[in-house]
Structure formats: structure tokens, C-alpha cells
Design an enzyme around this catalytic site. Structure first.
Site, short mmCIF file in Angstrom:
data_model
loop_
_atom_site.label_atom_id
_atom_site.label_comp_id
_atom_site.label_asym_id
_atom_site.label_seq_id
_atom_site.Cartn_x
_atom_site.Cartn_y
_atom_site.Cartn_z
N CYS A 173 20.28 52.83 35.83
CA CYS A 173 21.36 52.70 36.83
C CYS A 173 22.69 52.28 36.20
O CYS A 173 23.74 52.47 36.81
CB CYS A 173 21.00 51.66 37.87
SG CYS A 173 19.35 51.81 38.56
O1 KQY Z 1 21.51 52.30 41.15
C1 KQY Z 1 21.30 51.17 41.46
N1 KQY Z 1 20.10 50.71 41.42
C2 KQY Z 1 22.42 50.34 41.90
C3 KQY Z 1 22.08 49.28 42.85
C4 KQY Z 1 23.28 48.54 43.30
C5 KQY Z 1 22.92 47.19 43.69
C6 KQY Z 1 24.06 46.37 44.11
N2 KQY Z 1 23.61 45.07 44.41
#
Ligand code: KQY
Length: 362
Positions: A353
Site C-alpha cells: 500500500c
Molecule cells: O491501501 C491502504 N491499505 C491504505 C489504507 C489507508 C488507511 C488510512 N488510515
């Protein structure tokens, strides 16, 4: 430059992540309502991920102006640090999806609304995040396609040979494209990623605050081969989700008509947020509260391919060694490197991510 055609029309498509990269893009964590202790533990974890990737390929980290000197000092010298404003630090989701025709490089700028906008998004505002993709493409002098679709990079994976996997839970969630039908969303995916077939896995990982990004659940290891997060514990909240994904995937063929081989990767945990960790996050109206005992959406599948390597999250969990060993066996052509990632998980995602590949072209 902004293009009003589509990658498909122009003969550009998204290469698989396991194809060669020119480099990796990341952002820098700092917001205290998402990262505990003002982001300090997360910054160390991001720096370790950047260092691990930099063994394999070049890394650029975008940093807000007020963290530039700190990031420069914390990141190793071979990492390029640039000023790039953002609301948070999820380059997979806010960065461009690069497309190529084999010689040239362009990028897709999706609409970003913080994983659900005012319906169930994770913070407001998100204007700086929304501008990241255009800025990265400007730096790379790459033509930009503005896609008419709310989408984050973590909600798609492609095999580079015409197949995309996603989850219905995410792309059909009411906070994203409620004005579009599934067929219209699929048609946009085909036009922008230039794929022939979209495989809609029903749901992602339990308690994933992205509403089920596929990158936490499953990924292509190579064409027609998928890694899937798994548990044998029937009482675990993830069991039914992984089972339905498994049964769906093995019943499908890819764009080239091949049956899919699905490898099960035992999940860690369950990993719960501790009282000390929860207390370190600022409570702010409009952002997701962190509560002691909350289960985090931990998965080894949220790893990142880089040239000759795979950077895999570890959690200080009894399953870490087995996951690294399994992935190393599945990826004999690469060096599998584990990086402690609990602090990234506490922010709501993992190594995949926070990274975005820029394909090598030409
Ligand atoms: O891609 C992702 N897992 C991003 C998650 C964003 C979380 C913000 N608290």
C-alpha cells in the site's frame, strides 16, 4: 500533458508489478491522527522498507515541506527525497498507475476520495492526495490520462497479459462509484488498464478499512498463479472470505484461457492493536478511531515486487518464518526480504500500500 483518449485506444496497458521496474515511488508518514506518536515509529518502518527496496532498484520518497529535512536525514543516502505534498502516505492508492506500450510511459490519474468520500472515507480533506498522481507524472514528463473512476491502486492487480483481479466489496462500495453499474466500472477498467478480463473476487480481508482492497487478499505471482491469504481456522472471521475467494479463483480462467493456480499463504495473528498503540494516535473528528483490541487486517500477501526481490511484511508473529519460506519457494527467481511492518499495519495498510512501481520501458 493531459490526454482525453484512453490507454486502450492508444495501445498502452498496465504492466504486471513483477515485470521490470525503473524504480519505486513512496510517500512519508506524519499525520498524528493515523500514525502513533506523531509518526515516528512509522517513519522508521517506512525508511526500512525504502532501504530494502533500494537494494534492488531506485527509490523516490515524496515528503511534505515540514518533514523534508527529517526524512532526508532518516532515509539512506541512495534514496531520492523530493518535496511532494500529501494528506497521508499511501502511494499505491494516490499515485499514478503507470501504463506502457513497450517504449513509452504514461500514467492513469484515478479519482481519489480517501477510500469512500463523505460516505465512509477515512479522512477529510484529501485534496493534496488527489493531486499526487498528476505531480508524479509531471516529474516524469509522462502523459496523464484522467480516469472517470474513483479507484485506488490497492484495489487492482494485473497479470500483464490481459487479466485484472479486484474485489466487488471495494469497487462496488457505495462510497466510490455509486453512480456506475458493475458493467460500467468493468468497462472503465478494461479501457484504462487495457485488460480483456476482470475477475471480481467477492470480498477482501476482514476489517480492512479500505473496504476490501485486493492487494491485502491476493496477488499474481506470475501469469495464472495467485497467492491468497489464508487461514485453516474455521472460527476465524477471515475463513469464509478466503474460502470464497479460493473457490471463485479456481473456478475461473484468465484472459488467455488458463486455469488459475492458487497458493494459500497462512495469515499471521490475529493481530490486535494494544492499549499503548491506540493511545499514541491523536483522536480527531472525522478520522477512524484506533481502539485497543481492534483487529488489524494483517496479511503477508501485501508484499511488493521489485527488480529481483520481493519485500514482505513481518509482524513478530509465529507465522513470519513460514510465510517467508513459502514465498521464497514460490519465487525462486527472486530474493525474498522480510521487513518488520507492524507500525505500517497500525496505520491501516502494509508494504504494498505504501509503494508504487514505475515500469521500465524501452
Ligand atoms: O491501501 C491502504 N491499505 C491504505 C489504507 C489507508 C488507511 C488510512 N488510515
Amino acid at each position: 500533458m493531459l490526454f482525453h483518449s484512453t490507454p486502450r485506444t492508444d495501445g498502452f496497458s498496465m504492466p504486471a508489478e513483477f515485470a521490470p521496474h525503473a524504480g519505486t515511488w513512496m510517500l512519508w508518514p506524519q499525520r498524528p491522527d493515523n500514525w502513533r506518536l506523531g509518526g515516528k515509529p512509522a517513519q522508521k518502518a517506512f525508511a526500512a522498507v525504502a532501504r530494502a527496496i533500494a537494494q534492488f532498484e531506485s527509490v523516490t520518497v515524496g515528503v511534505n515541506h515540514n518533514q523534508f529535512m527529517n526524512a532526508r536525514q532518516m532515509l539512506s543516502a541512495e534514496i531520492r527525497v523530493i518535496e511532494l505534498s500529501s494528506n497521508d502516505s499511501w502511494m499505491r492508492d494516490v499515485g499514478p498507475t503507470f501504463v506502457s506500450d513497450g517504449n513509452g510511459l504514461r500514467g492513469i490519474d484515478w479519482i481519489f476520495n480517501a477510500w469512500g468520500g463523505l460516505y465512509n472515507g477515512l479522512y477529510f480533506p484529501w485534496d493534496l492526495d488527489e493531486a499526487v498522481a498528476a505531480k508524479v507524472l509531471e516529474i516524469e514528463r509522462a502523459t496523464r490520462y484522467k480516469a472517470p473512476l474513483v479507484l485506488e491502486g490497492g484495489s487492482i492487480h494485473v497479470d500483464g497479459e490481459g487479466t485484472c483481479i479486484t474485489t466487488a466489496e471495494c469497487l462496488l462500495s457505495p462510497g466510490r462509484n455509486s453512480d456506475l453499474t458493475q458493467a460500467e466500472i468493468e468497462s472503465h477498467l478494461k479501457d484504462y488498464l487495457n485488460v480483456e478480463k476482470v475477475l471480481w473476487i467477492p470480498r477482501g480481508v476482514f476489517n480492512d478499512e479500505t473496504t476490501g482492497h485486493v492487494d491485502n487478499l491476493a496477488c499474481f505471482l506470475r501469469p495464472a498463479e495467485i497467492a491468497l491469504t489464508w487461514t485453516d481456522d474455521k472460527s476465524d472471521s477471515q475463513y469464509a472470505r478466503s474460502l470464497e475467494a479460493y473457490e471463485f479463483l479456481i473456478s475461473q480462467t484468465d484472459a488467455r484461457g488458463r486455469k488459475l493456480i492458487v497458493h494459500k499463504i497462512q495469515q499471521p495473528g490475529p493481530i490486535l492493536i494494544s492499549a499503548e498503540e491506540a493511545e499514541g494516535v491523536d483522536a480527531v473528528d472525522g478520522t477512524l478511531p484506533r481502539k485497543a483490541g481492534d483487529r488489524m487486517a494483517a496479511s503477508y500477501v501485501n508484499f511488493y515486487f521489485c527488480n529481483g526481490g520481493a519485500i514482505v511484511p513481518t509482524f513478530g508473529d509465529r507465522r513470519d518464518a513460514g510465510a517467508l519460506e513459502t514465498l521464497q519457494k514460490l519465487l525462486p527467481e527472486r530474493r525474498v526480504v522480510g521487513v518488520p511492518a507492524r507500525e505500517i499495519l497500525l496505520g491501516g495498510g502494509n508494504i504494498h500500500c505504501i509503494t508504487q512501481q514505475q515500469p521500465r520501458v524501452g
